[in-house]
Enzyme design. Sequence first.
Site, PDB file in Angstrom:
ATOM      1  N   ASP A  63       0.846  -1.206   0.000  1.00 18.55           N
ATOM      2  CA  ASP A  63       0.000   0.000   0.000  1.00 18.55           C
ATOM      3  C   ASP A  63       0.880   1.255   0.000  1.00 18.55           C
ATOM      4  O   ASP A  63       1.564   1.526   0.983  1.00 18.55           O
ATOM      5  CB  ASP A  63      -0.888  -0.041   1.257  1.00 18.55           C
ATOM      6  N   HIS A  83      -9.822  -1.013  -7.237  1.00 15.09           N
ATOM      7  CA  HIS A  83      -9.451   0.206  -6.498  1.00 15.09           C
ATOM      8  C   HIS A  83      -8.454   1.061  -7.278  1.00 15.09           C
ATOM      9  O   HIS A  83      -8.617   2.276  -7.363  1.00 15.09           O
ATOM     10  CB  HIS A  83      -8.889  -0.204  -5.133  1.00 15.09           C
TER      11      HIS A  83
HETATM   12  C1  HEM Z   1      -8.856   0.987   3.823  1.00 15.51           C
HETATM   13  C2  HEM Z   1      -8.932   1.696   2.719  1.00 15.51           C
HETATM   14  C3  HEM Z   1      -7.937   1.575   1.598  1.00 15.51           C
HETATM   15  C4  HEM Z   1      -7.116   0.553   1.271  1.00 15.51           C
HETATM   16  C5  HEM Z   1      -6.991  -0.796   1.953  1.00 15.51           C
HETATM   17  C6  HEM Z   1      -6.370   0.967   0.104  1.00 15.51           C
HETATM   18  C7  HEM Z   1      -5.428   0.185  -0.546  1.00 15.51           C
HETATM   19  C8  HEM Z   1      -4.756   0.566  -1.684  1.00 15.51           C
HETATM   20  C9  HEM Z   1      -3.840  -0.268  -2.413  1.00 15.51           C
HETATM   21  C10 HEM Z   1      -3.448  -1.684  -2.022  1.00 15.51           C
HETATM   22  C11 HEM Z   1      -3.405   0.427  -3.476  1.00 15.51           C
HETATM   23  C12 HEM Z   1      -2.449  -0.059  -4.572  1.00 15.51           C
HETATM   24  C13 HEM Z   1      -1.020   0.215  -4.308  1.00 15.51           C
HETATM   25  C14 HEM Z   1      -0.674   1.671  -4.250  1.00 15.51           C
HETATM   26  O1  HEM Z   1      -0.471   2.335  -5.263  1.00 15.51           O
HETATM   27  O2  HEM Z   1      -0.634   2.164  -3.126  1.00 15.51           O
HETATM   28  C15 HEM Z   1      -4.031   1.725  -3.432  1.00 15.51           C
HETATM   29  C16 HEM Z   1      -3.844   2.719  -4.350  1.00 15.51           C
HETATM   30  C17 HEM Z   1      -4.407   3.963  -4.259  1.00 15.51           C
HETATM   31  N1  HEM Z   1      -5.339   4.380  -3.348  1.00 15.51           N
HETATM   32 FE1  HEM Z   1      -6.067   3.292  -1.835  1.00 15.51          FE
HETATM   33  N2  HEM Z   1      -6.740   2.227  -0.228  1.00 15.51           N
HETATM   34  C18 HEM Z   1      -7.696   2.642   0.655  1.00 15.51           C
HETATM   35  C19 HEM Z   1      -8.338   3.869   0.675  1.00 15.51           C
HETATM   36  C20 HEM Z   1      -8.091   4.888  -0.203  1.00 15.51           C
HETATM   37  C21 HEM Z   1      -8.720   6.186  -0.139  1.00 15.51           C
HETATM   38  C22 HEM Z   1      -9.749   6.630   0.890  1.00 15.51           C
HETATM   39  C23 HEM Z   1      -8.204   6.917  -1.154  1.00 15.51           C
HETATM   40  C24 HEM Z   1      -8.493   8.350  -1.536  1.00 15.51           C
HETATM   41  C25 HEM Z   1      -9.667   8.880  -1.484  1.00 15.51           C
HETATM   42  C26 HEM Z   1      -7.240   6.083  -1.857  1.00 15.51           C
HETATM   43  C27 HEM Z   1      -6.509   6.485  -2.928  1.00 15.51           C
HETATM   44  C28 HEM Z   1      -5.619   5.698  -3.599  1.00 15.51           C
HETATM   45  C29 HEM Z   1      -4.824   6.161  -4.725  1.00 15.51           C
HETATM   46  C30 HEM Z   1      -4.843   7.562  -5.318  1.00 15.51           C
HETATM   47  C31 HEM Z   1      -4.086   5.065  -5.157  1.00 15.51           C
HETATM   48  C32 HEM Z   1      -3.100   5.037  -6.328  1.00 15.51           C
HETATM   49  C33 HEM Z   1      -3.838   4.763  -7.594  1.00 15.51           C
HETATM   50  C34 HEM Z   1      -2.888   4.766  -8.782  1.00 15.51           C
HETATM   51  O3  HEM Z   1      -2.336   3.722  -9.090  1.00 15.51           O
HETATM   52  O4  HEM Z   1      -2.727   5.833  -9.358  1.00 15.51           O
HETATM   53  N3  HEM Z   1      -7.219   4.865  -1.243  1.00 15.51           N
HETATM   54  N4  HEM Z   1      -4.848   1.776  -2.321  1.00 15.51           N
END
Ligand code: HEM
Length: 408
Positions: free
Chosen positions: A228, A318
């Site tokens: 993450d 996601h």
């Molecule tokens: C418990 C809640 C969440 C989990 C478990 C989660 C998990 C992840 C994971 C595993 C990734 C892919 C790896 C990475 O690029 O970091 C990711 C990407 C991302 N997440 Fe989350 N996330 C959560 C909540 C959120 C929230 C609330 C937001 C914003 C409103 C968010 C925004 C993003 C963004 C912008 C990316 C990158 C997307 C890209 O590849 O451009 N996430 N998240």
Amino acid sequence: MTRPGKSVSSGRAGSTRRQFLLGGAVAGVGAAAAIGADLAVSSTDGPAAEPAALHGGQTVQFYGAHQAGIDTAAQAHGLFVALDLLDGTTREDLVRMMRILTDDAARLTQGSPALADSEPELATVPARLTVTFGFGPRFVARARGEAPGWLKALPAFAVDRLLPEFSDGDLLLQIAADDPLAVAHTARMLLKDTRSFASVRWSQQGFRRAHGSVRPGTTMRNLFGQVDGTSNPAPDTPDFDQVVWNRDGWLAGGTSAVVRRIGMDLDKWDRLDRGGREQSVGRYLSNGAPLTGTDEFDEPDFEATTPIGFPVIPEFSHVRRARSENTAERIFRRGYNYDDRPIGEAVSLSGLIFVSFQADVDRQFVPIQKRLDQLDLLNEWTVPIGSAVFAIPPGCAEGGFVGETLLT
Ligand code: HEM
């Protein structure tokens, strides 16, 4: 601006390491041979003993154009405390409070006791301690300053189940270090400073892997087991500066923080197979590579389709939903895991203290959260239960104080 952690060598490092090695020798016979008999039996300090790479003495610069704790490589432990200003707290009080807080934070982060430190011994191991201050809407109003338009509660989202005990607040203290004792002591010292001006509204404790357990720079894992933080602007690049630092008025050199407590239903997640878990995000669990690649940092190919014509990275995933075609809609994520005492039949009560920094909440964070609110398979297992927005003022020079651009 960079904030490299500088090593502070401790005179006691050699003997501490020897005690550690001797401990190892007791635990395993092989270790004694590895150390060498002379070292294993020696009880005096000698030049042969290599200085140990102890980490507790490392410090992160406090003063600077930006506050520390944003572009600082995330420490293992993070504590987020939000305070409510007492009714009688005036603008002049805010100046006094921020001066005292700045002074003590500057001391503690450099491994020195706070001014009236009741346990000065606890201040000697900062372990990359940083303290970052943030102002809520009422703080700025009380300071009679001009609040940026986005400094308010986020719009309501359908996924939200927000609890007041994890939401809003007038003053944020983000205290982070690689040692939990440094965090606890700093929190206590700073809360003593705020006692006559504000009261604690909420506090949230988070963790990443312990320092030294993985190579520095390794992307964190959350409690779903996902890598993450892969797709994040890299500190100290023009891209990061563009995404994170605000350029307007008293906030120039500062930023904004969105802090959302998001419950992760691990018990429900248990019922999903590995393929389903990977599809929900669009990345492999093994190393975080996109489903169209092999390496964590491979660019996802959103056009790729399966032999029967479905997108390899599903529409509902996601990463697909979180990424905007508008490159201005980006944020810097720096969250922490939490793990509370489970209730009733459940075996976990865990989640993410989601923390993002961005120059402008409305232009960068809100569009992403709106898209995720409309469609994101991860919503099946996650639920936001807390939410707060803060303006993070710029840093200050020695002799100044955090918040001076607003308060003077
Ligand atoms: C418990 C809640 C969440 C989990 C478990 C989660 C998990 C992840 C994971 C595993 C990734 C892919 C790896 C990475 O690029 O970091 C990711 C990407 C991302 N997440 Fe989350 N996330 C959560 C909540 C959120 C929230 C609330 C937001 C914003 C409103 C968010 C925004 C993003 C963004 C912008 C990316 C990158 C997307 C890209 O590849 O451009 N996430 N998240």
